[in-house]
Design an enzyme around this catalytic site. Structure first.
Site, PDB file in Angstrom:
ATOM      1  N   MET A 132       0.850  -1.189   0.000  1.00  0.00           N
ATOM      2  CA  MET A 132       0.000   0.000   0.000  1.00  0.00           C
ATOM      3  C   MET A 132       0.883   1.234   0.000  1.00  0.00           C
ATOM      4  SD  MET A 132      -2.101  -2.346   1.190  1.00  0.00           S
ATOM      5  CE  MET A 132      -3.670  -1.636   1.572  1.00  0.00           C
ATOM      6  N   ALA A 141       4.298   3.965   3.238  1.00  0.00           N
ATOM      7  CA  ALA A 141       3.851   2.718   2.603  1.00  0.00           C
ATOM      8  C   ALA A 141       3.842   1.611   3.646  1.00  0.00           C
ATOM      9  CB  ALA A 141       4.787   2.338   1.463  1.00  0.00           C
ATOM     10  N   LYS A 142       3.251   0.508   3.309  1.00  0.00           N
ATOM     11  CA  LYS A 142       3.339  -0.702   4.148  1.00  0.00           C
ATOM     12  C   LYS A 142       2.972  -1.871   3.258  1.00  0.00           C
ATOM     13  CE  LYS A 142       4.036  -1.371   8.657  1.00  0.00           C
ATOM     14  NZ  LYS A 142       4.786  -0.437   9.514  1.00  0.00           N
ATOM     15  N   GLY A 143       3.525  -3.019   3.586  1.00  0.00           N
ATOM     16  CA  GLY A 143       3.193  -4.203   2.804  1.00  0.00           C
ATOM     17  C   GLY A 143       3.078  -5.395   3.712  1.00  0.00           C
TER      18      GLY A 143
END
Ligand code: GLU
Length: 419
Positions: free
Chosen positions: A63, A108-110
C-alpha cells in the site's frame, strides 16, 4: 478480503485522527480528501511450493499512501490475521512518521497473510522471494523502499534484496533497509527502534522529574522492539516489572532479569511457568502498577474499556496504533501522557533513512555516528511536539499529528495537482 467495519478498526482510528487534525489546522478540503485516499494499492497472489510438494497461494499487498515528500517507505508484515484495513492504517501512519521526524520519505506498508511460525525456512524464503518479485514493478531505490516489521527480520530483507538484485541485473542494496550489515545494512539499525524508544523515555521522564534508576517499566510484547527496550533499560538500572509475548506474560514488582527472561523464552517459546514471577495475560499487563508502560505488540490494545484502569504514569507507544481515539481521550482526561507511536517508535525508520543514504553513497558510518544522529533527530522532534502541545493546549498525539500533516499538506500544495 472484506474491509472491517467495526469502529475500533485501525483504519477507522487512522481516519479519525486525520479528520480531527484536519479540522484543527483548517486543512483545505481537497488536500484532506487526497490524504484520506491512497496513491496506489497493489494486491498480489503469492503461490509457493510447500515442502510436501503441494502448492499454496498466499495473498500479499503493498500500500502506497502518499509520496508528496519523497519515495514511499515502510515495513513488510507477515501475520495470519493481517487485513487490508490494518495495512492501510499502518501505511498512512508511515506518512506521518516520516514527516514528523523530517525524514524525506512518504508512507507505505506491505505484507503477506501467513503464519510465518508455521512455515519452514525454505517455505519462508520462497514466500519472501515470490512476494518481492510480485511487488517489483512498484518498488525501487527511488520509488518505494521496504523494511522489516512484525515477523520479518534482516534475513527476510536479505532475500528481498537478492531477489530484486537478481531480477534487476546488478546488486542493489538500497532497495530495502534493515538488511544485514555485510550486504549494505547500517550499523545500529537492529536496535534503532528500541534505542529510539529509550531516548524518548529519557525525554519524557526528565519532564516528569523521574530518572532511570529504579524506574518501573512494563512492556507488552517482547519481540524485536520490546526486548531491545527491555535490554537497554535493564542495563541502565530500570526495573522491568512485567513483560509478555503473544501467549501471555509475567510480573514481579521487584523486577525481572532481562537476560534470564530471554534465555527462558528461547528455551521454552513462551514465558509460561517462568519462575519467581506471577503469570499474567497481555490485557492485565496494561493495568499493572508501574511508572512507564510500553505497549510494543500489536495495535488497538488500550481501549475505552481498559484506559480507565491504566496505572502507569507515562505511556510510550512502541507498537504502531496501540491506543484507540476513545482511550486517548480517557488518558488525556486522566493526565497520563501518551508519547505517540509516530514519535516514540520513529527510531526504526530514521535509521532506515540513514541506511538508505549510506547505500546510495556507498559510504558507511560508524555506529556512534548513527546513534548520535538518531538521538539528535528524536530529541528535536520531541521538543517540537512538546512545545506545540503546550502552546495549543492539546495532547502530544494531536501536536505530533498537526506537525506531521502540515508538512505533507505543504508539500502537496507547493507541488500542485498533476496534470
Ligand atoms: N516497520 C518500521 C515502522 O513501522 C520501520 C519502517 C522502515 O524502516 O521503513 O516504523
Amino acid at each position: 478480503m472484506p474491509e472491517k467495519k467495526m469502529t475500533n478498526s485501525p483504519w477507522q482510528t487512522a481516519l479519525t485522527q486525520l479528520d480531527n487534525v484536519s479540522k484543527i489546522i483548517a486543512l483545505p478540503d481537497d488536500v484532506h480528501q487526497l490524504l484520506r485516499n491512497f496513491e496506489r494499492i497493489l494486491t498480489v497472489s503469492v503461490p509457493i511450493r510447500m515442502d510436501n510438494g503441494s502448492m499454496r497461494i498466499f495473498s500479499g499487498f503493498r500500500m502506497q499512501h502518499n509520496s508528496a515528500r519523497g519515495p514511499y517507505k515502510g515495513g513488510v508484515r507477515y501475520h495470519p490475521e493481517l487485513t487490508l484495513d490494518d495495512l492501510k492504517a499502518l501505511a498512512m501512519e508511515m506518512t506521518w512518521k516520516c514527516s514528523l521526524v523530517g525524514v524525506p520519505f512518504g508512507g507505505a506498508k506491505g505484507g503477506v497473510i501467513c503464519n510465518p511460525k508455521a512455515l519452514s525456512r525454505g517455505e519462508l524464503e520462497r514466500l519472501t522471494r515470490r512476494y518481492t518479485y510480485a511487488i517489483m514493478p512498484i518498488i525501487g531505490i527511488e520509488k518505494d523502499i521496504p523494511a522489516p516489521d512484525v515477523n520479518t527480520n534482516e534475513q527476510i530483507m536479505a532475500w528481498m534484496m537478492d531477489t530484486y538484485s537478481m531480477n534487476n541485473g546488478y546488486c542493489t542494496p538500497g532497495i530495502v533497509t534493515g538488511k544485514p550489515v555485510n550486504i549494505g545494512g547500517s550499523l545500529g539499525r537492529t536496535d534503532a527502534t528500541g534505542l529510539g524508544i529509550t531516548f524518548t523515555i529519557g525525554n519524557a521522564i526528565k519532564r516528569a522529574r523521574m530518572n532511570f534508576k529504579c524506574l518501573k517499566v512494563a512492556i507488552q510484547g517482547y519481540g524485536n522492539v520490546g526486548s531491545t527496550v527491555g535490554r537497554l533499560l535493564y542495563e541502565m538500572g530500570c526495573k522491568i516489572v512485567a513483560v509478555s509475548s503473544s501467549k501471555g506474560g509475567v510480573y514481579n514488582h521487584k523486577g525481572l532479569d532481562h537476560n534470564v527472561l530471554m534465555k527462558y523464552y528461547k528455551e521454552n517459546g513462551s514465558f509460561e511457568r517462568f519462575p519467581h514471577a506471577a503469570g499474567i495475560t497481555n490485557e492485565s499487563l496494561l493495568e499493572l502498577p508501574c511508572d512507564v508502560l510500553v505497549p510494543a505488540a500489536l495495535g488497538n490494545q488500550i481501549t475505552k474499556e481498559n484506559a480507565g484502569k491504566v496505572k502507569a504514569k507515562i505511556i510510550i507507544e512502541g507498537a504502531n496504533g496501540p491506543t484507540t481515539p476513545e482511550a486517548d481521550q480517557v488518558l488525556t482526561e486522566r493526565k497520563i501522557p501518551v508519547i505517540p507511536d509516530i514519535l516514540a517508535n520513529a527510531g526504526g525508520v530514521i535509521v532506515s533513512y540513514f541506511e538508505w543514504v549510506q547505500d546510495v553513497q556507498s559510504y558507511f558510518w560508524c555506529e556512534k555516528e548513527v546513534n548520535t544522529k538518531l538521538k539528535d533527530l528524536l530529541d528535536r522532534s520531541y521538543g517540537e511536539v512538546l512545545h506545540l502541545s503546550q502552546e495549543k493546549r492539546v495532547n502530544l498525539r494531536t501536536a505530533a499529528m498537526i506537525l506531521a500533516v502540515k508538512k505533507v499538506a505543504d508539500a502537496i500544495l507547493v507541488r500542485g495537482l498533476y496534470p
